[in-house]
Design a protein around this motif. Structure first.
Motif, mmCIF file in Angstrom:
data_model
loop_
_atom_site.group_PDB
_atom_site.id
_atom_site.type_symbol
_atom_site.label_atom_id
_atom_site.label_comp_id
_atom_site.label_asym_id
_atom_site.label_seq_id
_atom_site.Cartn_x
_atom_site.Cartn_y
_atom_site.Cartn_z
ATOM 1 N N TYR A 130 41.171 28.036 34.344
ATOM 2 C CA TYR A 130 41.203 29.086 33.224
ATOM 3 C C TYR A 130 41.084 30.199 33.056
ATOM 4 N N LEU A 131 39.482 30.410 33.550
ATOM 5 C CA LEU A 131 39.152 31.792 33.161
ATOM 6 C C LEU A 131 40.570 32.784 34.489
ATOM 7 N N SER A 132 40.261 32.330 35.419
ATOM 8 C CA SER A 132 41.245 32.676 36.502
ATOM 9 C C SER A 132 42.312 33.209 35.948
ATOM 10 N N ILE B 67 41.245 42.363 37.225
ATOM 11 C CA ILE B 67 41.052 41.849 39.087
ATOM 12 C C ILE B 67 39.413 41.697 39.138
ATOM 13 N N ALA B 68 38.707 42.095 38.371
ATOM 14 C CA ALA B 68 37.210 41.266 38.079
ATOM 15 C C ALA B 68 36.942 40.802 37.921
ATOM 16 N N ALA C 189 35.522 35.312 37.826
ATOM 17 C CA ALA C 189 35.624 33.422 38.512
ATOM 18 C C ALA C 189 36.167 32.566 39.452
ATOM 19 N N ILE C 190 36.249 33.254 40.622
ATOM 20 C CA ILE C 190 36.483 33.041 42.234
ATOM 21 C C ILE C 190 34.502 32.553 42.497
#
Length: 146
Positions: free
Chosen positions: A103-105, A114-115, A120-121
């Motif tokens: 959800y965060l990504s 993008i940061a 999240a990744i």
């Protein structure tokens, strides 16, 4: 005429949380089942013959011979299943629209941050590496040397 109603499909999941749990479960269960079957099938026949000579009951044979002999491959299957579950849980969190790294990504992607997406990744990757090393240590504990 209505083609998709609850009377035609009584077993459908109306709660998206249960659908996400089912998807993650289905992604994770098969590697464990396959490696468990392989581990039990590749168990040395001499171990089972000794258990038969000692007249162990089925319960004792299972817990004293079969599970310890197949434990390394079972843990390896759990390790693979964890990776599959991690791959499945991120899109499930994206679709549920609640808390989680998926959800965060998704939110950060929609905000063009993008940061935040990379963060999240990295969180998902860090969790994966930590738990994979934990499964690796567990595999070392249950592996026996001949």
């Amino acid at each position: 005429m209505q083609f998709c109603n609850s009377r035609m499909f009584p077993g459908q999941f109306k709660d998206p949380k249960w659908t996400a749990i089912l998807v993650v479960f289905m992604a994770a269960v098969w590697p464990t089942l396959a490696t468990t079957a392989f581990g039990v099938n590749s168990l040395r026949k001499e171990y089972l013959q000794v258990a038969t000579i000692l007249q162990l009951s089925r319960f004792k044979r299972l817990y004293k011979v079969i599970l310890p002999g197949a434990a390394p491959t079972i843990v390896n299957g759990l390790r693979i299943s964890f990776g599959s579950a991690l791959v499945a849980v991120v899109p499930a969190e994206m679709l549920l629209g609640e808390l989680g790294a998926g959800y965060l990504s998704w939110i950060e992607w929609n905000n063009l941050d993008i940061a935040g997406v990379i963060f999240a990744i990295l969180v998902v990757g860090t969790v994966g590496v930590v738990l994979d090393s934990g499964f690796n240590k567990l595999a070392g504990l249950v592996t026996y040397r001949e």
